[in-house]
Write a protein that holds these residues in place. Structure first.
Motif, short mmCIF file in Angstrom:
data_model
loop_
_atom_site.label_atom_id
_atom_site.label_comp_id
_atom_site.label_asym_id
_atom_site.label_seq_id
_atom_site.Cartn_x
_atom_site.Cartn_y
_atom_site.Cartn_z
N GLU A 12 0.86 -1.16 0.00
CA GLU A 12 0.00 0.00 0.00
C GLU A 12 0.90 1.22 0.00
O GLU A 12 2.00 1.19 0.55
N ILE A 71 -1.67 7.04 8.83
CA ILE A 71 -2.53 5.86 8.97
C ILE A 71 -3.00 5.75 10.41
O ILE A 71 -2.18 5.76 11.32
N SER A 87 -6.52 1.13 12.21
CA SER A 87 -6.59 0.49 10.92
C SER A 87 -5.24 -0.15 10.57
O SER A 87 -5.18 -1.18 9.90
N PHE A 88 -4.13 0.43 11.08
CA PHE A 88 -2.83 -0.20 10.84
C PHE A 88 -2.80 -1.59 11.45
O PHE A 88 -2.44 -2.57 10.79
N GLY A 123 -5.27 -3.38 12.30
CA GLY A 123 -6.30 -4.25 11.72
C GLY A 123 -5.92 -4.78 10.34
O GLY A 123 -6.10 -5.96 10.04
N ASP A 124 -5.36 -3.91 9.47
CA ASP A 124 -5.22 -4.28 8.06
C ASP A 124 -3.78 -4.58 7.63
O ASP A 124 -3.57 -5.29 6.63
N THR A 125 -2.80 -4.02 8.32
CA THR A 125 -1.44 -4.01 7.77
C THR A 125 -0.47 -4.86 8.59
O THR A 125 0.27 -5.67 8.04
N TRP A 126 -0.45 -4.62 9.85
CA TRP A 126 0.46 -5.29 10.82
C TRP A 126 0.48 -6.81 10.61
O TRP A 126 -0.57 -7.44 10.59
N LYS A 141 0.68 -8.33 8.07
CA LYS A 141 -0.02 -8.77 6.85
C LYS A 141 0.70 -8.35 5.59
O LYS A 141 0.88 -9.13 4.66
N LYS A 142 1.10 -7.06 5.49
CA LYS A 142 1.64 -6.59 4.21
C LYS A 142 2.47 -5.34 4.43
O LYS A 142 2.31 -4.64 5.43
N VAL A 167 3.72 -1.45 3.88
CA VAL A 167 3.06 -0.18 3.57
C VAL A 167 4.13 0.89 3.44
O VAL A 167 5.17 0.84 4.11
#
Lengths: 470, 470, 470, 470
Positions: C2, C42, C46-47, C49-52, C54-55, C57
């Motif tokens: 992202e 960010i 949401s960090f 939830g969606d990124t940590w 996972k992917k 950024v």
């Protein structure tokens, strides 16, 4: 190097000798007679005067049975079959072919099945501690150690016809090569230089080009003996027509004046620092500026002065040498190295090992054998025990509980109470005479008896007559 | 608790049995018949179904000779005389008088002279590893271990008339008390609580007030057997008119499901972390603020969620359990614990131990016995060896080179080459049948023979017929 | 992956932020605001939830000063000059040229003279623990660790123009790459397989052919942030026209559910064996004959039964899991890993570190500052200490005496007496509120005050108002 | 014992002196001037001739500022505040009340809050390694160690009015008690016996009844000095009206002729055994029968002969003494004990520490300063390094990387290649003169430069003029 030729059947054979020795009451005499037999016909005194640590000697006996009963390949085979002989621990399989020395030990137990296969393929077999497996070897070595005042060890070597198992080398021990079966061609060489005379450690394997010409070349036959001091290079190989079995009896490993000094000197320095302020005085504040390797080429009068001070102190050091205490340290090591005594039937019968206490018909009988004031006792062997002081307490070190396997047991000792020290010392010096327990110079009758009981229970003394039940 | 009364002379006596067993070809059958004899007349199946790990049982035989030959006080006396029995290592001297339990071991060797003096003064004697000194005990235990799949051990207890040697306590093993001589008064008590049923460790000494009332009270006489599971408290004392000698055969120390899980579970977690990302995901960033003992009383919905996640993962863990590999770990420990087999004359004759290679008349004879394709072989015992993988190589662990002294030798194993693994596995599963070396599923004839030679040399297989010289 | 583009000057610069944070009273809030600033814009929620985990950024800020003050090459130079930086311990000199990764550390201290010579010759410099040398890095990491509940570490990387210092690889930590000076070209790649998602250990160096195509390729400029989870392969190289300085903030090493289970599971098994007889029951006597790798291909109904019993017990295991105790074990490790707090001026003034006791004009003055019942106190930081029980005593583990060098100090703890445990727990849960010493739930006033004094002397609490002299 | 009265303001105060010393080019001269200042007005030569290691001396200066700047209670307070002072490691809290000596160290860091509370309650404070915290103490000791050729250490003692912190005792070091603030009543006593003159280890605490009458009793005031050799018993207590702060500078721990002989003698024996066959000859076979403690009272002529042989060999030993090599062993220990040098501004500017290489405006500047053939260099201090041989390679041991904390770093050395050894030795002996790199006696120009570069990078040499960029 010397060669002695004996007439046939000169000297007593081993079996007869051992049975005679059992009747010799003094263990020191036993030791000296056994050693005399080993080197017969050379008189012990002349051997220790002219040969020991000086040069090889060869005794040709014309009597293949002289050493009979000491060890044989048949016994070797029996041991493989009955005992837990381990490759690499108790047995080495070796070869020396085209100048190359190899060891072929597989892991695990050495059973006849694999051992004889190695032998057939031309490998030599070296059994490392035959005294652990053979009672006769044990008996002989445990007697000889008292003659040497140093551990006596042995290895057995079995070599197939037409082969050689080891490269030329020298050892760090005095070696008595006793030929038991077959014959072997030996070559012995002088030490290569002054530095290798009576060396401290064994040599590596040499190539033939490094060792010069032999000073002695001979074929050893059953009954013959070859002695050479540490430092003499040697190699032996089998003739094509006969195998060879010999046992090498060894002694005097790390038993030199220098080895004793290694105990004396640090103790002397410690004592000097305690007792003499000269050793405690500070070094010159500037000594690092003129001493040390980086200054060793400097011309500085302070260097000479410094060196002469060191020399002076080192010479003074000898006045502090606690020699007897250092000998005791060495004696403790020796007692730890020793084989335990192998008792004769008579010794056994009059000691704790032969005490009549036993289980019979559902009960313990003949229990509580009594030592009384009139009981006559002495050490079971001269070298069985030794009194040492560590400065605080007095300890009796002893060999009776050692193992036939080298250093398998820790050094053994018991503390001797202050009120029993004189009694203990009296008993030691009384040997080989028996003395009554009542004559021990302890103050109380109780101390006398309890000392005797302790020594009896540890197997260190035996009695003149069989013990009575209490 | 149960009592079984046998008619006189019911069942075969030990000596006859052992000679019969030597003819039983399958070592597993041998084990089961010996165990059946031990607990005769209770059938093994019902013993393991109803009694084992559940309750004590008493068998009164009216046959004082039933266990004769297993061990005796006469043999005890002989061992003291001939072997190196050490106080504190192989022999304990104990007493339990007026509620006080004492140990009286002096240092050093236990000779009859001092041992019987202790006995006469009312001390009990416990010999700790009779299998190291008695061939019969060794033979019996080495057979029984195959029945249990767990080490079988033993202690011998000799108690003077009118005395008791030990305080009431429970052990961590299944115990078979075999009365050998005289008689002994026994009391057995239930475990004190659920937590002490089948306990993991032995208890301390209890006082009489801590143990309640016995559930079994009996006088054991020669030929009788008393079994009780770990956790059952027990004490035995001698009547005034007779000494007692018994041997306690034990097994199943640390051999529970939990002991196996201790190997399974860490391996399962390691595998789960490798294979399942759920185990690798990070913990919640705030978990330390609501978990931990300091937060255990907090009402926080995140706690329940966290705990349920842990539960979920722990349940999932069972899907990763490498059970066979963990059993192998446990099997390796068991093989290390095992006594080596005591071979029968027939087994010896057809194995490396009895191979004809020997020294005779100055040379090695019958060397190089050959294993060929048509030679028929099998494992010498079912439990002699086991194939285990450590992930990289395949190893054959074996008991043949173990010592009769517990763990005196390191675990023994040999690596099995990849091309011989199938052959090895085939041989293991073929037992008790003999198979030809040629039938081993290895690709080359050479691999077949070299595998068989290796196993033969290690003493792991024997042949159907005596081997021929090559 | 992202990318977030920020408007210029969005967000507060570091210096301002740190001065604002000093006014934030609650250390947990401080931690969360600092982290929010790090990943601005960010939102934290949401960090996580969606990124940590996972992917990756990427945040492009257009604001080269955003991270200013955190660290600089000028400070790097100052540290080399003033501090004892050792090659191989605190500083690595590396290169990655033509696919070959090398380390060039000489022994000894890293002085500017040699360090800048390496740099000029094209080597990269990695400072391994800048928090030990830079107060700002120390401050930032010691705050962030409270956000992560896991140690926060950092490395600084200085790379000359046109070079690359490291081969492509992945790490075992969550990485926040903070670009401080210059720019760097980064490529990030997906984990190569499911097994390398969130890996437990870092990878070796990869060759370019092993890693596939990047999922993210970007030039990071001062003020930008690049985050990627453990397992994502990455490499960075400098453009020809600019050097690069970045700091990588890391966390969550060995902080997974599996890492916690490694503490839970053995404890659960231990507890199960204590509490549930099912775990103590013996294994089947014949299990070795059908279980284990050598039997794994056998069709035997007993195998299925055995495996199902194991599964059943493993599932039951979860009911014994002492999760809170295991979390405490993990918490103790975390507290040992932690940086000590870097106190603000206000914290210092109200704690033992700022106590007025001092030497002045030849005497000790303001000695004996008194804590009384009405003194209002609280923990100096939420994460400064934690109450753990080892089953017997209650211990307070704390970070205040840790070193800025990882694990240089042993774990620190004090025993909390039984009568003060409730008071201690009350104080912990009261945070961030100040409470009077008198309100601590200890029975005696003396216990309240002595607990507060102990905590004050150890630097674990501070007071609401400056302390008075006694 | 002696007392010297100085006129007021005799001698230069410390601050002025240190600034003067910085201009003294030769570190040995610096050391001797600093020591001369310490004991002013006694001339060094007469001090070392008449007093050192012989008797106490007291210098009354009438100048409270003479030692000003060396250390103060204000600095003590600052150190507690700023540095990590640990009770029991860096600071001891002690008391001596009613004949009882106690230590009161709590665990953990010593902050002013608790330290001054101890002081107010009458405890003495001893700071154990002020050189680690105070640059001035470091500087002074690091210069003095070159005067002593032995480590110079220090402790600081702060004592409240009317108290005593330590029991009477003697130390194992030469002690210079430097009174810094307030005053203290001292009593010094003769060694109690010849054995306690210049003792090897410190004494336990004595009671007043064990020490006799003082030979010196005095009130030390700021600016005064009291010296006494090891072995002289001493005690100091504060008058009711004044606290006391003093620093004790110490040296010559384990630096006696005996300590050197402990290195010389084993090496001499080793060499004797290699070179002289007399040391390798076997002991008499019967020596154990007449030597050793149990035979020490025997009248046996062989005893005298044995003892005389030992004496002869011990005397001969001195001819093998490798004194320079032993001095090098001692020197290596000394270099490891040493404080690292504290460089003056000039020394720093002309050495690696002050090399201009740095980071400036986004790039490394002034990198690659060159040492060429005409560069003039010398050791940065006379005592910074020493060339030692271990028989195989030549090593340069050095102090530059030592820590201010005793033995915190391992001994440091670099191997000097054979072709650079002469160059290295030349450089050492050239000191204090600068020599051109080209004049080093190495064969190739490359060897000269690479040796100089190595020494420069390690901080062991500095240049006569500032270095140029390459």
């Amino acid at each position: 190097e010397e060669e002695v030729q004996c007439g046939e059947k000169s000297g007593e054979a081993l079996e007869a000798l051992l049975s005679d020795l059992a009747k010799v009451s003094n263990s020191r005499e036993r030791a000296s007679r056994l050693f005399q037999w080993l080197i017969h016909p050379i008189p012990s005194m002349s051997f220790f005067g002219d040969t020991w640590e000086k040069k090889p000697v060869l005794i040709k006996r014309q009597n293949p049975d002289y050493y009979k009963g000491l060890f044989s390949t048949a016994e070797f085979d029996r041991i493989l079959r009955q005992d837990d002989v381990q490759y690499g621990v108790n047995l080495d399989v070796t070869s020396y072919t085209n100048g190359k020395r190899d060891t072929h030990n597989p892991p695990g137990r050495a059973l006849p099945f694999t051992v004889w296969e190695f032998y057939e393929s031309g490998c030599s077999l070296r059994m490392l501690n035959p005294q652990a497996f053979s009672s006769t070897v044990w008996s002989v070595l445990s007697i000889l150690q008292e003659q040497f005042g140093s551990m006596a060890g042995a290895n057995v070597y079995l070599t197939p016809p037409g082969t050689q198992g080891f490269a030329p080398h020298y050892d760090d021990i005095e070696a008595f090569v006793v030929q038991l079966e077959g014959k072997k061609h030996w070559r012995v060489y002088n030490p290569r230089s002054e530095d290798e005379v009576l060396p401290v450690v064994s040599s590596p394997n040499f190539s033939q080009s490094e060792i010069g010409k032999p000073i002695l070349e001979v074929v050893l036959e059953a009954g013959d003996l070859l002695y050479f001091p540490r430092g003499f290079i040697h190699q032996g190989d089998c003739l094509p027509d006969a195998h060879s079995l010999h046992i090498t009896v060894s002694s005097y490993q790390r038993n030199s004046w220098g080895n004793l000094l290694a105990k004396v000197v640090p103790a002397a320095l410690e004592m000097a620092m305690e007792e003499d302020v000269d050793f405690r005085r500070g070094l010159p504040v500037d000594y690092l500026t003129y001493m040390g390797v980086q200054n060793s080429d400097e011309e500085d009068p302070r260097r000479a002065q410094f060196l002469s001070r060191i020399e002076e102190l080192m010479k003074k050091l000898s006045t502090f040498a606690p020699v007897d205490a250092a000998v005791d340290q060495k004696a403790r090591d020796y007692l730890h190295d020793c084989l335990p005594p192998m008792l004769t039937a008579e010794e056994r019968a009059s000691s704790v090992q032969g005490a009549p206490s036993r289980w019979e018909d559902g009960e313990a009988v003949d229990v509580g054998v009594t030592i009384r004031g009139h009981t006559r006792v002495r050490l079971i062997r001269s070298g069985i025990a030794r009194l040492c002081s560590d400065g605080e307490a007095v300890w009796l070190y002893y060999t009776a509980d050692n193992s036939r396997v080298y250093h398998k047991e820790e050094p053994k000792s018991i503390e001797i109470k202050a009120e029993q020290t004189d009694g203990m010392e009296f008993l030691i010096h009384a040997y080989p005479k028996f003395v009554t327990v009542g004559s021990l110079p302890c103050e109380s009758a109780e101390d006398k008896v309890s000392l005797a009981e302790l020594l009896f229970e540890k197997g260190l003394i035996h009695t003149a007559e069989p013990l009575q039940r209490s």
